[in-house]
Design a protein around this motif. Structure first.
Motif, PDB file in Angstrom:
ATOM      1  N   TYR A 364      11.795  29.651  10.903  1.00 24.51           N
ATOM      2  CA  TYR A 364      10.933  30.166   9.829  1.00 24.51           C
ATOM      3  C   TYR A 364      11.139  29.337   8.566  1.00 24.51           C
ATOM      4  CZ  TYR A 364       9.244  33.058   5.995  1.00 24.51           C
ATOM      5  OH  TYR A 364       8.589  33.489   4.862  1.00 24.51           O
ATOM      6  N   GLU A 365      10.029  29.030   7.887  1.00 24.51           N
ATOM      7  CA  GLU A 365      10.081  28.275   6.636  1.00 24.51           C
ATOM      8  C   GLU A 365       9.097  28.862   5.633  1.00 24.51           C
ATOM      9  OE1 GLU A 365      10.539  23.792   7.542  1.00 24.51           O
ATOM     10  OE2 GLU A 365       9.644  24.610   9.351  1.00 24.51           O
ATOM     11  N   ARG A 366       9.391  28.659   4.368  1.00 22.06           N
ATOM     12  CA  ARG A 366       8.499  29.136   3.309  1.00 22.06           C
ATOM     13  C   ARG A 366       8.425  28.096   2.202  1.00 22.06           C
ATOM     14  NH1 ARG A 366       7.712  34.986   0.471  1.00 22.06           N
ATOM     15  NH2 ARG A 366       6.741  34.250  -1.466  1.00 22.06           N
ATOM     16  N   ILE A 367       7.203  27.840   1.755  1.00 26.50           N
ATOM     17  CA  ILE A 367       6.965  26.873   0.680  1.00 26.50           C
ATOM     18  C   ILE A 367       6.160  27.574  -0.406  1.00 26.50           C
ATOM     19  CG2 ILE A 367       6.067  24.597   0.072  1.00 26.50           C
ATOM     20  CD1 ILE A 367       5.975  24.149   3.237  1.00 26.50           C
ATOM     21  N   ASP A 368       6.682  27.608  -1.608  1.00 26.02           N
ATOM     22  CA  ASP A 368       5.990  28.210  -2.752  1.00 26.02           C
ATOM     23  C   ASP A 368       5.615  27.113  -3.731  1.00 26.02           C
ATOM     24  OD1 ASP A 368       6.161  31.271  -2.416  1.00 26.02           O
ATOM     25  OD2 ASP A 368       8.228  30.643  -2.039  1.00 26.02           O
ATOM     26  N   ASN A 369       4.314  26.959  -3.979  1.00 26.63           N
ATOM     27  CA  ASN A 369       3.828  25.909  -4.881  1.00 26.63           C
ATOM     28  C   ASN A 369       3.579  26.520  -6.260  1.00 26.63           C
ATOM     29  OD1 ASN A 369       2.586  23.835  -6.241  1.00 26.63           O
ATOM     30  ND2 ASN A 369       1.232  23.269  -4.537  1.00 26.63           N
ATOM     31  N   GLY A 375      -2.575  33.379  -5.791  1.00 23.47           N
ATOM     32  CA  GLY A 375      -2.119  34.354  -4.813  1.00 23.47           C
ATOM     33  C   GLY A 375      -2.458  34.021  -3.376  1.00 23.47           C
ATOM     34  N   SER A 376      -3.001  32.833  -3.114  1.00 23.09           N
ATOM     35  CA  SER A 376      -3.400  32.439  -1.756  1.00 23.09           C
ATOM     36  C   SER A 376      -2.169  32.207  -0.888  1.00 23.09           C
ATOM     37  CB  SER A 376      -4.249  31.169  -1.803  1.00 23.09           C
ATOM     38  OG  SER A 376      -3.541  30.115  -2.436  1.00 23.09           O
ATOM     39  N   SER A 377      -2.291  32.575   0.398  1.00 20.27           N
ATOM     40  CA  SER A 377      -1.147  32.406   1.308  1.00 20.27           C
ATOM     41  C   SER A 377      -1.628  32.237   2.740  1.00 20.27           C
ATOM     42  CB  SER A 377      -0.212  33.619   1.227  1.00 20.27           C
ATOM     43  OG  SER A 377      -0.887  34.797   1.615  1.00 20.27           O
ATOM     44  N   CYS A 378      -0.810  31.591   3.535  1.00 19.94           N
ATOM     45  CA  CYS A 378      -1.122  31.398   4.952  1.00 19.94           C
ATOM     46  C   CYS A 378       0.178  31.347   5.740  1.00 19.94           C
ATOM     47  CB  CYS A 378      -1.932  30.114   5.180  1.00 19.94           C
ATOM     48  SG  CYS A 378      -0.980  28.580   4.928  1.00 19.94           S
ATOM     49  N   VAL A 379       0.072  31.524   7.039  1.00 22.51           N
ATOM     50  CA  VAL A 379       1.204  31.301   7.931  1.00 22.51           C
ATOM     51  C   VAL A 379       0.720  30.402   9.059  1.00 22.51           C
ATOM     52  CG1 VAL A 379       0.740  33.426   9.255  1.00 22.51           C
ATOM     53  CG2 VAL A 379       2.994  32.332   9.398  1.00 22.51           C
ATOM     54  N   VAL A 380       1.510  29.374   9.364  1.00 25.77           N
ATOM     55  CA  VAL A 380       1.194  28.434  10.435  1.00 25.77           C
ATOM     56  C   VAL A 380       2.095  28.753  11.623  1.00 25.77           C
ATOM     57  CG1 VAL A 380       1.137  26.016  11.144  1.00 25.77           C
ATOM     58  CG2 VAL A 380       0.511  26.643   8.808  1.00 25.77           C
ATOM     59  N   ILE A 381       1.477  29.030  12.778  1.00 30.27           N
ATOM     60  CA  ILE A 381       2.232  29.262  14.011  1.00 30.27           C
ATOM     61  C   ILE A 381       2.108  27.990  14.822  1.00 30.27           C
ATOM     62  CG2 ILE A 381       2.516  30.699  16.052  1.00 30.27           C
ATOM     63  CD1 ILE A 381       0.480  31.990  13.158  1.00 30.27           C
ATOM     64  N   LYS A 382       3.215  27.347  15.113  1.00 28.75           N
ATOM     65  CA  LYS A 382       3.123  25.977  15.622  1.00 28.75           C
ATOM     66  C   LYS A 382       4.267  25.595  16.541  1.00 28.75           C
ATOM     67  CE  LYS A 382       6.667  24.284  13.154  1.00 28.75           C
ATOM     68  NZ  LYS A 382       7.768  23.435  13.686  1.00 28.75           N
ATOM     69  N   ALA A 388       3.653  17.708  11.011  1.00 27.03           N
ATOM     70  CA  ALA A 388       2.953  16.725  10.182  1.00 27.03           C
ATOM     71  C   ALA A 388       1.730  17.322   9.500  1.00 27.03           C
ATOM     72  CB  ALA A 388       2.536  15.527  11.040  1.00 27.03           C
ATOM     73  N   PHE A 389       1.309  18.503   9.954  1.00 26.04           N
ATOM     74  CA  PHE A 389       0.117  19.174   9.430  1.00 26.04           C
ATOM     75  C   PHE A 389       0.428  20.026   8.198  1.00 26.04           C
ATOM     76  CE2 PHE A 389      -2.443  23.130   9.586  1.00 26.04           C
ATOM     77  CZ  PHE A 389      -3.726  22.613   9.432  1.00 26.04           C
ATOM     78  N   VAL A 390       1.570  20.685   8.214  1.00 27.30           N
ATOM     79  CA  VAL A 390       1.924  21.640   7.159  1.00 27.30           C
ATOM     80  C   VAL A 390       1.923  21.041   5.751  1.00 27.30           C
ATOM     81  CG1 VAL A 390       3.830  23.059   6.263  1.00 27.30           C
ATOM     82  CG2 VAL A 390       3.172  23.212   8.676  1.00 27.30           C
ATOM     83  N   PRO A 391       2.454  19.824   5.512  1.00 29.08           N
ATOM     84  CA  PRO A 391       2.501  19.309   4.137  1.00 29.08           C
ATOM     85  C   PRO A 391       1.161  19.313   3.415  1.00 29.08           C
ATOM     86  CG  PRO A 391       3.881  17.964   5.557  1.00 29.08           C
ATOM     87  CD  PRO A 391       3.139  18.909   6.455  1.00 29.08           C
ATOM     88  N   PHE A 392       0.065  19.124   4.143  1.00 38.53           N
ATOM     89  CA  PHE A 392      -1.243  19.085   3.490  1.00 38.53           C
ATOM     90  C   PHE A 392      -1.651  20.458   2.956  1.00 38.53           C
ATOM     91  CE2 PHE A 392      -1.445  15.566   6.642  1.00 38.53           C
ATOM     92  CZ  PHE A 392      -1.510  14.521   5.728  1.00 38.53           C
ATOM     93  N   TYR A 397      -2.575  26.115  -0.926  1.00 39.74           N
ATOM     94  CA  TYR A 397      -2.122  27.503  -0.928  1.00 39.74           C
ATOM     95  C   TYR A 397      -0.945  27.677  -1.898  1.00 39.74           C
ATOM     96  CZ  TYR A 397      -4.747  28.423   3.413  1.00 39.74           C
ATOM     97  OH  TYR A 397      -5.732  28.582   4.371  1.00 39.74           O
ATOM     98  N   GLN A 398      -0.886  28.846  -2.517  1.00 41.83           N
ATOM     99  CA  GLN A 398       0.270  29.145  -3.366  1.00 41.83           C
ATOM    100  C   GLN A 398       1.525  29.312  -2.521  1.00 41.83           C
ATOM    101  OE1 GLN A 398      -0.279  32.265  -6.297  1.00 41.83           O
ATOM    102  NE2 GLN A 398       1.909  32.723  -6.390  1.00 41.83           N
ATOM    103  N   THR A 399       1.371  29.959  -1.358  1.00 43.53           N
ATOM    104  CA  THR A 399       2.514  30.169  -0.475  1.00 43.53           C
ATOM    105  C   THR A 399       2.143  29.795   0.957  1.00 43.53           C
ATOM    106  OG1 THR A 399       3.267  32.026  -1.833  1.00 43.53           O
ATOM    107  CG2 THR A 399       4.250  31.807   0.346  1.00 43.53           C
ATOM    108  N   VAL A 400       2.989  28.996   1.584  1.00 47.48           N
ATOM    109  CA  VAL A 400       2.795  28.605   2.976  1.00 47.48           C
ATOM    110  C   VAL A 400       4.009  29.070   3.775  1.00 47.48           C
ATOM    111  CG1 VAL A 400       2.499  26.695   4.610  1.00 47.48           C
ATOM    112  CG2 VAL A 400       1.430  26.570   2.345  1.00 47.48           C
TER     113      VAL A 400
END
Length: 446
Positions: A364-369, A375-382, A388-392, A397-400
């Motif tokens: 599990y990882e969390r990135i807060d920009n 307030g935008s947020s997403c979760v990537v299941i991968k 290589a996709f997540v950094p973009f 998003y405010q939170t990934v």
């Protein structure tokens, strides 16, 4: 020559042969002794295999049961062979010796099961949907121990042509049906809670090799595979197609030559398609900091008996760092740590430079920009293609949140609800459409 002289000559000749034979035997045993001695030198024993990208066997701890049943001594033998000094050098030398038997411009390595016949997009599924567990039934189920039984990524047949490797793809009807059932179940549970997106990523052979030659080498059509899967997904799931887009740009550096992953440039096109599906504008590549890490030799090299063709044509890992480069993650031991969205891979070994993306495969990882406050947020299941996709996404998003379904021990639905996550994004390459992967993805929504 009289009889006496002849007998003397034979005796002398036999003595010379005997002496050479004795010297040969002694030399051989000295050689074996030296090899055995080197093998016992603990400081020389490797702990990890860069070539195979895994941790090597550890010296076993004896117990009464393992000593009595002989398992302890068997494990010592395994440890001795697995961690032998200069093991990878000897493996590479052996592979090069085998290559001396002939020179080829096209090679195929490995064994893979014949893929199933791909049904039409509207064909009826063979498997039934995963039944829901009622509260009454749930009480009878055994408690889970929380152990994650995830299989490492494995490659099938490797096809080498034009100085690069490709992995042959084999369609699994049961795997595709299990994936469909999992996605539909997730969509049903997230109805009116979050928007679900599904990104099925083709592997390099589907993008860079024409259909005719894919068939010739025994690789199934990923285009037909995706059509079958998409044809059975619930209408609420947003299907983000990337195959056609990647094909249009297949003259670009979208996939590595020596590794099964796509490059960050390939992942960027998928990010653009996702933003298009959301009705948003994608962040331009110029909004990221571009860095190159040359000298990458990936998984195809390992699975092709250390092909000289791949060794002599190394890749360059290109990374794009977003406006925020800090993340937090939970490792496989449950420890909370900090890291970077894109790490400096300058000093990474030649086989590990792809690990520059999001600290590798973490549960599990969390990135807060801090630069985004909507307030935008997403979760990537991968799986690892998502790295290589997540950094973009960080620039959009405010939170990934990031979940690697192979190692995550929590519940995805609870994670979405507790954090008010708006977008649930599945990113899987074609080889993840197998039963074991679908089982792990089902585990985290059950």
């Amino acid at each position: 020559m009289n009889t006496n002289k002849k007998e003397k000559f034979i005796l002398k000749n036999n003595a010379v042969h005997k002496r050479f034979w004795q010297i040969g035997i002694r030399t051989f045993f000295v050689f074996l002794f030296v090899i055995a001695f080197l093998g016992l030198l603990l400081p020389l024993r490797p702990k990890e295999s860069e070539l195979e990208k895994r941790e090597l066997s550890k010296f076993p701890k004896p117990t009464v049961s393992t000593v009595l049943n002989g398992e302890f001594f068997s494990d010592i033998s395994t440890w001795y062979a697995d961690t032998f000094p200069f093991r990878e050098t000897l493996m590479s030398a052996n592979a090069k010796m085998k290559k001396l038997y002939g020179i080829t411009t096209q090679e195929i390595y490995g064994d893979a099961a014949q893929g199933d016949e791909i049904p039409d997009a509207d064909a009826e599924m063979e498997t039934t949907p995963t039944p829901e567990v009622t509260p009454e039934e749930e009480e009878d189920l055994p408690e889970e121990d929380g152990t994650i039984h995830a299989e490492p990524e494995k490659l099938g047949k490797i096809y080498i042509a034009d100085n690069r490797g490709f992995e042959l793809y084999g369609f699994s009807r049961a795997g595709a049906d299990a994936y469909i059932n999992m996605m539909n179940s997730a969509a049903a549970q997230l109805k009116d809670i979050a928007t679900v997106y599904d990104i099925l990523v083709p592997t390099s052979i589907a993008v860079n090799v024409d259909e005719e030659n894919q068939q010739k080498v025994g690789s199934n059509s990923q285009e037909d595979t995706f059509a079958y899967v998409n044809g059975h997904l619930d209408a609420s799931i947003n299907q983000v197609g990337v195959l056609d887009t990647l094909k249009k740009h297949n003259s670009e550096y979208l996939y590595f030559k020596t590794d099964h992953h796509w490059t960050a440039d390939g992942a960027y096109y998928a990010y653009r398609e996702l933003m298009k599906a959301k009705g948003m504008t994608a962040s331009a590549l110029t909004d990221y900091t571009r860095t190159e890490y040359p000298g990458f030799i990936g998984s195809f090299y390992q699975y092709s008996n250390q092909s000289d063709t791949l060794k002599n044509n190394p890749d360059t890992v290109v990374a794009y760092t977003p406006t925020c480069n800090d993340l937090t993650y939970t490792d496989t031991d449950g420890n909370q740590k900090t890291g970077h969205v894109v790490s400096d891979a300058t000093q990474y070994s030649e086989g590990n430079k792809y690990l520059c993306f999001i600290c590798g495969d973490q549960p599990y990882e969390r990135i807060d920009n801090p630069n985004i406050t909507d307030g935008s947020s997403c979760v990537v299941i991968k799986e690892s293609y998502g790295n290589a996709f997540v950094p973009f996404l960080v620039n959009s998003y405010q939170t990934v949140h990031v979940v690697d379904y192979r190692y995550f021990s929590g519940n995805l639905i609870d994670l979405v609800k507790e954090n008010g996550i708006q977008d649930v994004i599945y990113v899987n390459n074609a080889n993840a459409l197998i039963e074991s992967a679908a089982k792990n993805m089902t585990r985290i929504i059950s």
